[in-house]
Each structure stands twice: as C-alpha cells, then as structure tokens.
Write a protein that holds these residues in place. Structure first.
Motif, mmCIF file in Angstrom:
data_model
loop_
_atom_site.group_PDB
_atom_site.id
_atom_site.type_symbol
_atom_site.label_atom_id
_atom_site.label_comp_id
_atom_site.label_asym_id
_atom_site.label_seq_id
_atom_site.Cartn_x
_atom_site.Cartn_y
_atom_site.Cartn_z
ATOM 1 N N UNK A 68 -4.915 -9.017 -21.861
ATOM 2 C CA UNK A 68 -6.073 -9.158 -20.982
ATOM 3 C C UNK A 68 -5.879 -10.323 -20.024
ATOM 4 N N UNK A 69 -5.330 -11.427 -20.521
ATOM 5 C CA UNK A 69 -5.111 -12.591 -19.660
ATOM 6 C C UNK A 69 -4.137 -12.277 -18.543
ATOM 7 N N UNK A 70 -3.056 -11.541 -18.876
ATOM 8 C CA UNK A 70 -2.092 -11.179 -17.848
ATOM 9 C C UNK A 70 -2.741 -10.316 -16.779
ATOM 10 N N UNK A 71 -3.506 -9.310 -17.209
ATOM 11 C CA UNK A 71 -4.083 -8.386 -16.256
ATOM 12 C C UNK A 71 -5.158 -9.037 -15.387
ATOM 13 N N UNK A 72 -5.863 -10.062 -15.926
ATOM 14 C CA UNK A 72 -6.893 -10.740 -15.141
ATOM 15 C C UNK A 72 -6.298 -11.520 -13.980
ATOM 16 N N UNK A 73 -5.002 -11.849 -14.039
ATOM 17 C CA UNK A 73 -4.378 -12.663 -13.004
ATOM 18 C C UNK A 73 -3.856 -11.848 -11.843
ATOM 19 N N UNK A 74 -4.062 -10.528 -11.843
ATOM 20 C CA UNK A 74 -3.573 -9.687 -10.768
ATOM 21 C C UNK A 74 -4.185 -10.061 -9.433
ATOM 22 N N UNK A 75 -3.397 -9.833 -8.374
ATOM 23 C CA UNK A 75 -3.814 -10.218 -7.024
ATOM 24 C C UNK A 75 -4.787 -9.225 -6.402
ATOM 25 N N UNK A 76 -4.731 -7.955 -6.843
ATOM 26 C CA UNK A 76 -5.534 -6.910 -6.216
ATOM 27 C C UNK A 76 -6.489 -6.274 -7.224
ATOM 28 N N UNK A 77 -7.624 -5.820 -6.717
ATOM 29 C CA UNK A 77 -8.624 -5.156 -7.549
ATOM 30 C C UNK A 77 -8.666 -3.687 -7.143
ATOM 31 N N UNK A 78 -7.697 -2.912 -7.650
ATOM 32 C CA UNK A 78 -7.578 -1.501 -7.299
ATOM 33 C C UNK A 78 -7.904 -0.644 -8.515
ATOM 34 N N UNK A 79 -8.640 0.434 -8.301
ATOM 35 C CA UNK A 79 -9.040 1.323 -9.394
ATOM 36 C C UNK A 79 -7.850 2.139 -9.887
ATOM 37 N N UNK A 80 -8.020 2.796 -11.046
ATOM 38 C CA UNK A 80 -6.979 3.676 -11.583
ATOM 39 C C UNK A 80 -6.683 4.812 -10.606
ATOM 40 N N UNK A 81 -7.738 5.335 -9.968
ATOM 41 C CA UNK A 81 -7.540 6.419 -9.014
ATOM 42 C C UNK A 81 -6.723 5.944 -7.813
ATOM 43 N N UNK A 82 -7.014 4.727 -7.321
ATOM 44 C CA UNK A 82 -6.260 4.182 -6.189
ATOM 45 C C UNK A 82 -4.801 3.976 -6.554
ATOM 46 N N UNK A 83 -4.545 3.489 -7.765
ATOM 47 C CA UNK A 83 -3.166 3.298 -8.211
ATOM 48 C C UNK A 83 -2.444 4.637 -8.347
ATOM 49 N N UNK A 84 -3.158 5.664 -8.788
ATOM 50 C CA UNK A 84 -2.564 6.989 -8.880
ATOM 51 C C UNK A 84 -2.152 7.512 -7.514
ATOM 52 N N UNK A 85 -2.986 7.264 -6.506
ATOM 53 C CA UNK A 85 -2.659 7.689 -5.144
ATOM 54 C C UNK A 85 -1.438 6.928 -4.628
ATOM 55 N N UNK A 86 -1.369 5.637 -4.904
ATOM 56 C CA UNK A 86 -0.218 4.828 -4.478
ATOM 57 C C UNK A 86 1.075 5.375 -5.089
ATOM 58 N N UNK A 87 1.030 5.705 -6.372
ATOM 59 C CA UNK A 87 2.229 6.205 -7.047
ATOM 60 C C UNK A 87 2.630 7.589 -6.544
ATOM 61 N N UNK A 88 1.662 8.406 -6.178
ATOM 62 C CA UNK A 88 1.984 9.758 -5.719
ATOM 63 C C UNK A 88 2.327 9.802 -4.234
ATOM 64 N N UNK A 89 1.950 8.769 -3.462
ATOM 65 C CA UNK A 89 2.161 8.780 -2.007
ATOM 66 C C UNK A 89 3.627 8.952 -1.642
ATOM 67 N N UNK A 90 4.519 8.376 -2.442
ATOM 68 C CA UNK A 90 5.955 8.506 -2.195
ATOM 69 C C UNK A 90 6.343 9.971 -2.053
ATOM 70 N N UNK A 91 5.783 10.815 -2.911
ATOM 71 C CA UNK A 91 6.195 12.211 -2.947
ATOM 72 C C UNK A 91 5.612 13.016 -1.798
ATOM 73 N N UNK A 92 4.585 12.510 -1.132
ATOM 74 C CA UNK A 92 4.067 13.200 0.040
ATOM 75 C C UNK A 92 5.146 13.252 1.128
ATOM 76 N N UNK A 93 5.793 12.119 1.344
ATOM 77 C CA UNK A 93 6.886 12.096 2.316
ATOM 78 C C UNK A 93 8.149 12.745 1.778
ATOM 79 N N UNK A 94 8.390 12.569 0.491
ATOM 80 C CA UNK A 94 9.617 13.060 -0.150
ATOM 81 C C UNK A 94 9.764 14.572 0.001
#
Length: 507
Positions: free
Chosen positions: A83-109
C-alpha cells in the motif's frame, strides 16, 4: 584475419576465416534478429511493470480488503509495504484508464502489419525491421515526457505510434527467415529468432522490477531512457551487420551460398513477386493460422499485461518480487522454445510425422499446457508458491508454439512470408486490444472471483481456437506461392486454358 571495413561499415572477413569460425551467416542473422525482437518486446511491455510505480493505488476499503474471503491476506508488514508503494505513484489513473493505455499499443500495431509485410517483401527485411525498431526507440525515450505533459491521452498517443512502428517487426522477421531459413532448419532458426520475444519479456519484467526498486522514488522515467538506449545500440549493430538475403551478403562462404541457392530454387523464391490477394484470402490453412494466433495471443497477453496487476494487487508482491517472479514463465518458455526447435527439425529429418502433423502436435502442446496451468492456478487461491508454479509450467509450455504455428506461414508460402505473417500477426493482435480492456471492465476490487473469470475466458479462447486450427491447418506449400501461378491468374482472369487433365497451362 580481419581486413579493413567495406564501404557500408561491415567488418570484412575472408571466406577462409568464415569457415574457420564455423558460424554460418544465417545463424548470425538469426541471433541479431533475436536481439532485435527482444528489444521490441522490452520497449513494448516494460510499461506493464512501470505502471505499478507510476500510478497511485488506494484500496477502497482496507479493512474489507483483508477480511473478505475473496481477497488474499498475508502478514501485515507485506500489506503495508504494498500500500505504501502504491500511494507514492505520480498519477491517479483508474483501472479502466490503465487498461486503455496498455491496449493502445495494439491499435497502431494492427494497422501497419500488412503495409509492413508488403514493404519488407519489396525493399528487404533489413530496412523494414530497422524502421520499426527506430520508431519504437524514439517512442520509448519520449514516454516520460508524454505521460507528464499529456497525461493519459499523451501516453496513449505515444503508445499508438509505437504500435505503428512495431507492426513492421514480425513481417520483416518472417521475410528474413524466408530468405535465410531452409525448411529443414526452419524449426531451430525460427525458434532462435522468435524466442527473442520471451527474452525481451523476461528483461521487461525481471530487470524492470529490480531497476525500479533501485531507483529513487518517482524516478521511473530512467527505465524508459535505459531501454531506449539499448534500442540505439541494437540499431547500430544491425545497420553494420544485417543483410536482407544471402544474395546481397558480400561475405557469405561459397559453401553456404550454394546451400541456400538450392533452397531458393526449390522454394521458387523471387525478390518482388506480385501478391495474389484473392488466393491468399481464400486460403483455409491461412485462416486456421489466424484463428489459432488469436487464441495464443489472448493467453499470452493476459499474462504479460494483466498478471503484474494480479500479483501486485491480489497476491501483494512488492515491485521487485513482482518483476522477478513474472520472468519465470518466460524463462521457461524460452528454454522450451529453443529445445523444441531442435526437436521439431530432428523429427522432420527422420520423417517421424509429416510436416503438417508435426506442426499441429506442437501447436496443441502449446495450447493444452497454458490452458491447464491457468485453470489450475485460478483455483489455487492465495497460495503464492502454487499459483506461480502452475503459471510458470503452464505458460512455459507456450514455447512449443515457436517451431510450430509461428513458422507455419513460411511452410505455406516463402515468397509471401511477410504478407502472411502480417495477416496472422495483425489480426491475432486483436487480442492485445481486447484483453486489457476486458480485464479493466471485469476487475473492480481485485477479488479472486473477478480474476478467476478473466483466466477462464483465456482458457476457453485457447481451446476453441486450437480446435479450429486442427481442423483447417496445413504445412503444405500452397500453389499460389509460385509467382508463375499468380501471373497466370492475372493474365487470364475470365477464362483459363486447361489441358486434358484439367490443369492450368503455364506458358
């Protein structure tokens, strides 16, 4: 004894020295391609680990998270660290937003697979592969800037562009193999090249986790600069030592040149054949490859993109542990790929089975193992050791895929290897778009029940796509591989002259 460099900067060895080294040029090219693909996968997937450091994660209800039977609980010290590690993250992005980021590569691919294949068939695999890695390298170096200045949208844009570049990679590699890998060595050379994906994934997971644990808090950006630098190094080596085919390699030995020329003649290889699109798109064996590739990629991408979240948010591994443990399935997969490549070639040499049966046997092994491993892991609860053991053994058996399904398109048509790989890999990459997004929709509180649903979907997709391949797949060279066949169809589109045996007359 080395002599001065030639005008392209390549170190010129005499033919006699080449024979003494006992390293055929085709194996040198294969090793260079191995590291090229490894770099591509490192740059593609290191973000899966980096996101755990970049993004803040706060459980919606910490008390429930450690009392709910559907949630894993361990000693309080471990939970506090995570929990301490995750609280130090720089960005506040939802699980859905992270899923879109991970899948975006394949849109161009997906978009550049076919153009990449056509380009590689016409200008050569060397330059097309270099272009793909160059675009990936630039995007990797720009990732920190895009995330901090552009946020989610900025990072998505960079990931799409990286995907556009890496769409050239697999078609280029297949064209290179079509020119450098005779069928009797296709299993081992294909395994050497394509196992680069496993090595790259191991580095992206294990090394990334260790590096992030060493870096100061908030210094995740160094990870992308480090991997971008490795891409520059590979590009330099490839430009000096890579060649598209034995025909334009100035330092190949007479013995190897003669050996590969015989393969060229048997496979009817030409430099720029016209593409018989109608015959290709109606090919049943090709569609068998495409469907099976979708299933393989679904299982693989679920592990690569989503398992880091499962291990961090469900099993509560630290970032360093996460990266090291995630590398184990890929290390096992790498060893299976290399060993099975030699085994496939040995079986074909001794004619134990036909080429088609051999490809289908090893493709099925690459499906059953992961399906059983994933399925058993879903019911292992919070037993960390058992879960990781099952995933390692199960996913490691995917290594049987490389000397089977991955080189099957070369069996169908060496002349159109780039185009076929583009279609198989491009359509198969739909899985890369879907899996992170589906996971983001199904996972809301990281419970075991929700993750079990994600893994069950992977198992079902793997099994049904493999069954389709068993019914439709083939390793027989297709008639349209011969450019004369394609020209005949172009010259006589409305009426074809046929002889008494109902065969097309080729004049």
């Amino acid at each position: 004894m080395a002599v001065p460099n030639d005008q392209n900067g390549d170190l010129n060895w005499s033919f006699q020295d080449t024979e003494k080294l006992l390293i055929p040029r085709r194996y040198t090219i294969a090793v260079l391609c191995f590291f090229g693909l490894a770099n591509a996968y490192i740059m593609r997937f290191c973000i899966s680990i980096a996101l755990n450091e970049m993004v803040s994660y706060v459980p919606s209800n910490e008390t429930v998270a450690f009392e709910d039977p559907n949630m894993c609980s361990y000693d309080n010290d471990t939970a506090t660290i995570v929990i301490a590690e995750n609280l130090e993250g720089e960005f506040d992005w939802s699980e859905q937003a992270q899923g879109v980021i991970l899948s975006a590569f394949f849109w161009g691919y997906i978009l550049t697979q076919v153009p990449g294949g056509l380009l590689a068939e016409r200008v050569g695999g060397k330059h097309t592969l270099a272009l793909g890695i160059l675009i990936s390298t630039i995007c990797t170096l720009l990732t920190p800037l895009a995330a901090r200045e552009g946020g989610v949208l900025g990072l998505i844009e960079v990931r799409i562009i990286m995907g556009l570049g890496q769409g050239f990679v697999y078609p280029s590699l297949n064209v290179l193999l079509a020119h450098w890998a005779p069928q009797q060595e296709r299993g081992r050379l294909g395994s050497i090249v394509f196992a680069g994906s496993n090595f790259g994934t191991v580095v992206a997971m294990a090394v990334s986790g260790v590096l992030l644990s060493w870096f100061p808090d908030g210094a995740w950006h160094y990870l992308f600069y480090f991997y971008g630098g490795s891409g520059v190094i590979w590009l330099t080596l490839w430009w000096r030592m890579g060649y598209s085919s034995p025909i334009n390699h100035p330092y190949i030995s007479d013995k190897e040149r003669t050996y590969l020329k015989k393969y060229y003649d048997e496979s009817k290889l030409q430099e720029t054949p016209l593409t018989p699109w109608g015959s290709i798109m109606q090919s049943k064996p090709l569609w068998g490859l495409i469907v099976c590739q979708i299933g393989h990629d679904w299982g693989l991408f679920t592990i690569i993109t989503d398992l880091p979240k499962y291990m961090s948010n469900v099993l509560h591994f630290t970032i360093a542990q996460n990266g090291l443990l995630l590398s184990l399935p890929h290390l096992f997969m790498w060893s299976v790929a290399w060993s099975s490549g030699w085994l496939v070639d040995l079986m074909m040499e001794k004619k134990i089975f036909t080429v088609t049966k051999t490809r289908k046997i090893f493709t099925t092994l690459a499906t059953i193992g992961p399906a059983l491993g994933i399925l058993c892991a879903t019911y292992s609860g919070c037993n960390r050791f058992l879960v990781m053991s099952l995933l390692t053994i199960g996913m490691g058996s995917m290594g049987f895929f490389y000397p089977s399904l991955k080189v099957n398109s070369l069996d169908l048509s060496p002349n159109y290897a780039g185009t076929l790989m583009a279609l198989v890999n491009g359509i198969g990459a739909i899985s890369g778009v879907c899996t992170p997004y589906v996971t983001g929709l199904l996972i809301s509180d990281n419970s075991l029940t929700q993750w079990r649903m994600v893994f069950w979907i992977s198992v079902l997709v793997l099994i049904f796509t493999n069954l389709f391949y068993l019914l439709t797949g083939s390793a027989e060279e297709q008639p349209w591989n011969d450019p004369k066949f394609s020209l005949q169809l172009e010259d006589f589109p409305s009426s074809m002259e046929r002889n008494n045996h109902n065969r097309i007359e080729i004049h």
